[in-house]
Write a protein that holds these residues in place. Sequence first.
Motif, PDB file in Angstrom:
ATOM      1  N   VAL A  70       0.864  -1.181   0.000  1.00 30.08           N
ATOM      2  CA  VAL A  70       0.000   0.000   0.000  1.00 30.08           C
ATOM      3  C   VAL A  70       0.899   1.228   0.000  1.00 30.08           C
ATOM      4  CG1 VAL A  70      -1.717   1.313   1.302  1.00 30.08           C
ATOM      5  CG2 VAL A  70      -1.859  -1.184   1.247  1.00 30.08           C
ATOM      6  N   VAL A  71       0.635   2.161  -0.921  1.00 31.43           N
ATOM      7  CA  VAL A  71       1.471   3.369  -0.993  1.00 31.43           C
ATOM      8  C   VAL A  71       0.988   4.395   0.020  1.00 31.43           C
ATOM      9  CG1 VAL A  71       2.287   5.253  -2.472  1.00 31.43           C
ATOM     10  CG2 VAL A  71       1.943   2.969  -3.438  1.00 31.43           C
ATOM     11  N   SER A  72       1.956   4.970   0.742  1.00 31.98           N
ATOM     12  CA  SER A  72       1.651   6.035   1.702  1.00 31.98           C
ATOM     13  C   SER A  72       2.538   7.235   1.405  1.00 31.98           C
ATOM     14  CB  SER A  72       1.927   5.547   3.127  1.00 31.98           C
ATOM     15  OG  SER A  72       1.909   6.630   4.040  1.00 31.98           O
ATOM     16  N   GLY A  73       2.019   8.426   1.697  1.00 28.57           N
ATOM     17  CA  GLY A  73       2.870   9.613   1.632  1.00 28.57           C
ATOM     18  C   GLY A  73       3.680   9.714   2.913  1.00 28.57           C
ATOM     19  N   VAL A  74       4.501  10.759   3.021  1.00 29.85           N
ATOM     20  CA  VAL A  74       5.340  10.939   4.202  1.00 29.85           C
ATOM     21  C   VAL A  74       4.578  11.729   5.267  1.00 29.85           C
ATOM     22  CG1 VAL A  74       7.439  12.035   5.087  1.00 29.85           C
ATOM     23  CG2 VAL A  74       7.482  10.851   2.878  1.00 29.85           C
ATOM     24  N   CYS A  75       4.430  11.118   6.451  1.00 26.80           N
ATOM     25  CA  CYS A  75       3.929  11.833   7.626  1.00 26.80           C
ATOM     26  C   CYS A  75       4.352  10.979   8.816  1.00 26.80           C
ATOM     27  CB  CYS A  75       2.410  11.984   7.593  1.00 26.80           C
ATOM     28  SG  CYS A  75       1.525  10.421   7.743  1.00 26.80           S
ATOM     29  N   ASP A  76       4.188  11.478  10.010  1.00 24.68           N
ATOM     30  CA  ASP A  76       4.656  10.730  11.171  1.00 24.68           C
ATOM     31  C   ASP A  76       3.805   9.480  11.363  1.00 24.68           C
ATOM     32  OD1 ASP A  76       5.801   9.951  13.546  1.00 24.68           O
ATOM     33  OD2 ASP A  76       6.073  12.013  14.214  1.00 24.68           O
ATOM     34  N   GLY A  87      -0.644   3.270   8.923  1.00 25.88           N
ATOM     35  CA  GLY A  87      -0.993   2.363  10.020  1.00 25.88           C
ATOM     36  C   GLY A  87      -0.668   2.887  11.402  1.00 25.88           C
ATOM     37  N   ASN A  88       0.589   3.273  11.631  1.00 26.26           N
ATOM     38  CA  ASN A  88       0.990   3.685  12.972  1.00 26.26           C
ATOM     39  C   ASN A  88       0.443   5.055  13.359  1.00 26.26           C
ATOM     40  OD1 ASN A  88       2.273   1.331  13.551  1.00 26.26           O
ATOM     41  ND2 ASN A  88       4.331   2.041  13.075  1.00 26.26           N
ATOM     42  N   ARG A  89       0.205   5.900  12.372  1.00 27.69           N
ATOM     43  CA  ARG A  89      -0.389   7.205  12.683  1.00 27.69           C
ATOM     44  C   ARG A  89      -1.814   7.001  13.222  1.00 27.69           C
ATOM     45  NH1 ARG A  89      -1.350  12.343   8.588  1.00 27.69           N
ATOM     46  NH2 ARG A  89      -3.200  13.127   9.664  1.00 27.69           N
ATOM     47  N   MET A  90      -2.554   6.073  12.645  1.00 30.65           N
ATOM     48  CA  MET A  90      -3.922   5.810  13.102  1.00 30.65           C
ATOM     49  C   MET A  90      -3.930   5.061  14.430  1.00 30.65           C
ATOM     50  SD  MET A  90      -5.587   4.880   9.406  1.00 30.65           S
ATOM     51  CE  MET A  90      -7.084   4.109  10.018  1.00 30.65           C
ATOM     52  N   ILE A  91      -3.034   4.094  14.571  1.00 33.93           N
ATOM     53  CA  ILE A  91      -3.037   3.281  15.798  1.00 33.93           C
ATOM     54  C   ILE A  91      -2.697   4.148  17.001  1.00 33.93           C
ATOM     55  CG2 ILE A  91      -0.674   2.379  16.157  1.00 33.93           C
ATOM     56  CD1 ILE A  91      -3.646   0.064  15.879  1.00 33.93           C
ATOM     57  N   GLU A  92      -1.969   5.230  16.760  1.00 32.06           N
ATOM     58  CA  GLU A  92      -1.611   6.109  17.884  1.00 32.06           C
ATOM     59  C   GLU A  92      -2.861   6.720  18.524  1.00 32.06           C
ATOM     60  OE1 GLU A  92       1.209   9.902  18.965  1.00 32.06           O
ATOM     61  OE2 GLU A  92       1.434   8.962  17.015  1.00 32.06           O
ATOM     62  N   GLN A  93      -3.830   7.105  17.689  1.00 32.64           N
ATOM     63  CA  GLN A  93      -5.072   7.691  18.215  1.00 32.64           C
ATOM     64  C   GLN A  93      -5.926   6.626  18.911  1.00 32.64           C
ATOM     65  OE1 GLN A  93      -5.322  10.849  18.420  1.00 32.64           O
ATOM     66  NE2 GLN A  93      -3.480  11.102  17.202  1.00 32.64           N
ATOM     67  N   TYR A  94      -5.847   5.420  18.394  1.00 36.65           N
ATOM     68  CA  TYR A  94      -6.569   4.273  18.971  1.00 36.65           C
ATOM     69  C   TYR A  94      -6.034   3.974  20.371  1.00 36.65           C
ATOM     70  CZ  TYR A  94      -7.254  -0.970  18.887  1.00 36.65           C
ATOM     71  OH  TYR A  94      -7.518  -2.295  19.143  1.00 36.65           O
ATOM     72  N   LEU A 113      -6.518  -4.487   7.470  1.00 41.76           N
ATOM     73  CA  LEU A 113      -6.880  -5.901   7.343  1.00 41.76           C
ATOM     74  C   LEU A 113      -5.642  -6.790   7.296  1.00 41.76           C
ATOM     75  CD1 LEU A 113      -9.760  -5.552   4.720  1.00 41.76           C
ATOM     76  CD2 LEU A 113     -10.010  -6.020   7.161  1.00 41.76           C
ATOM     77  N   THR A 114      -4.551  -6.293   6.701  1.00 41.33           N
ATOM     78  CA  THR A 114      -3.377  -7.160   6.501  1.00 41.33           C
ATOM     79  C   THR A 114      -2.266  -6.917   7.519  1.00 41.33           C
ATOM     80  OG1 THR A 114      -2.507  -5.578   4.906  1.00 41.33           O
ATOM     81  CG2 THR A 114      -3.721  -7.445   4.011  1.00 41.33           C
ATOM     82  N   GLY A 115      -2.341  -5.809   8.270  1.00 44.72           N
ATOM     83  CA  GLY A 115      -1.239  -5.506   9.188  1.00 44.72           C
ATOM     84  C   GLY A 115      -1.621  -5.301  10.636  1.00 44.72           C
ATOM     85  N   TYR A 116      -2.915  -5.095  10.916  1.00 43.03           N
ATOM     86  CA  TYR A 116      -3.286  -4.719  12.284  1.00 43.03           C
ATOM     87  C   TYR A 116      -4.405  -5.567  12.899  1.00 43.03           C
ATOM     88  CZ  TYR A 116      -0.292  -0.658  11.839  1.00 43.03           C
ATOM     89  OH  TYR A 116       0.807   0.155  11.685  1.00 43.03           O
ATOM     90  N   GLY A 117      -4.726  -6.688  12.237  1.00 44.97           N
ATOM     91  CA  GLY A 117      -5.689  -7.615  12.836  1.00 44.97           C
ATOM     92  C   GLY A 117      -7.118  -7.097  12.918  1.00 44.97           C
ATOM     93  N   PHE A 118      -7.470  -6.141  12.026  1.00 45.34           N
ATOM     94  CA  PHE A 118      -8.861  -5.680  11.986  1.00 45.34           C
ATOM     95  C   PHE A 118      -9.718  -6.830  11.449  1.00 45.34           C
ATOM     96  CE2 PHE A 118     -12.583  -3.254  10.806  1.00 45.34           C
ATOM     97  CZ  PHE A 118     -12.571  -2.143  11.659  1.00 45.34           C
ATOM     98  N   PRO A 119     -10.919  -7.058  12.022  1.00 44.56           N
ATOM     99  CA  PRO A 119     -11.715  -8.214  11.572  1.00 44.56           C
ATOM    100  C   PRO A 119     -12.029  -8.164  10.072  1.00 44.56           C
ATOM    101  CG  PRO A 119     -12.972  -6.784  13.077  1.00 44.56           C
ATOM    102  CD  PRO A 119     -11.561  -6.322  13.116  1.00 44.56           C
TER     103      PRO A 119
END
Length: 400
Positions: free
Chosen positions: A176-182, A186-193, A343-349
């Motif tokens: 999956v292509v991502s731009g540059v951000c902190d 995946g990890n940017r979203m999981i931080e808020q979670y 779905l492929t990296g964070y165990g979302f159902p």
Amino acid sequence: QTVAVIGAGTMGGGITMNFLNAGVPVTLLETKQEALDRGLATIRKNYEAQVKKGKLTQEKLDARMALISPTLSYDDLKQADLIIEAVFEELGVKEQVFKRLDEVAKPGAILASNTSTLDVDKIAAFTKRPQDVVGLHFFSPANVMKLLEVVRGKETAKDVLATVMQVAKKIRKTAVVSGVCDGFIGNRMIEQYVRQALYMLEEGALPAQVDRAIEKFGFAMGPFRMSDLAGNDIGWAIRKRRYQEHPDMKYSKIADRLCETGRFGQKTGAGWYDYKAGERNALPSKLVDDMIVAYSKEAGAERRKISDEEIVERLVYALVNEGAKILEEGIASKASDIDMVYLTGYGFPLWRGGPMLYADTVGLYNVARSIRRYAQQPNGDAWQIASSLAKRAENGGAFN
């Protein structure tokens, strides 16, 4: 044709295995002989486990191991078409590596960083060939996890991006292509979670309740079991960096308190849960529960009963809201890319289709209404609703 991997630790070894499995020769570089020997032994051990289970033949094991050229010298990387560094997650360390690669790598070689949160543009700037630099964020264990976040820097050339997407297919990853951000996608979203999970501890929940609720929703693992598995010190290091870079961003200090007692998770036999030697079962810890209750009192937070429904909504909608911001900024090009990451990296159902599709199913109007309600509660300043989410909710739109 040929790949080099720098660092023979957990990540470097796992990344190497992906290429060996696809029949691509790998030059594996380490700074010390014992680290190199340890890395090679781990790769061999992983393959031997597959032979024991009948998933691999002894001939294949030997053939794969024969594809590795171990080395202690950067000069042996001169012929590699793709070089991936998997060294310590610190900009200073990455700088040394990329300056050295700039000297030895052949013209046109792709220089990739396996960073999980650092700025790929800064890393590219350590070289005189930023167009050849790209992020390849593998997920641990790298020889098992399907996801590969391909981080496109502002200078990354189109042919470089096209090539690494092709390589991902060759090594059977979902790229999956991502731009540059902190933290990329995946990890940017999981931080808020995780931020919401910690706030809920402060407000009245306990780790086992939070994990149980989200696992019942279908996640492979709740946030606290996940953190114990990854190592609580990793999140601690990221938060320490946050406190300096974004002093305005508020966090519950409850996880720092846990880390200060040295409870880093499974590797230390104690984290949010207790662990028995040699076992992975998470056992609720009275010590931690008492510490949480004491912390709430200290923080002046009134503990209340939090329903499982609230736990699920706050965790999942934290992902959705940050995902919407990622789309607004063009970090991800479409909502389904974000769903694939989860779905492929964070165990979302799987059957829920990922956070963005799940939000569409619930109805964005309902998601937005819940977010606004949580914004009125204690710690509500963590909820700045994404403008694209608010707009779509008003117009009856969807992400997909």
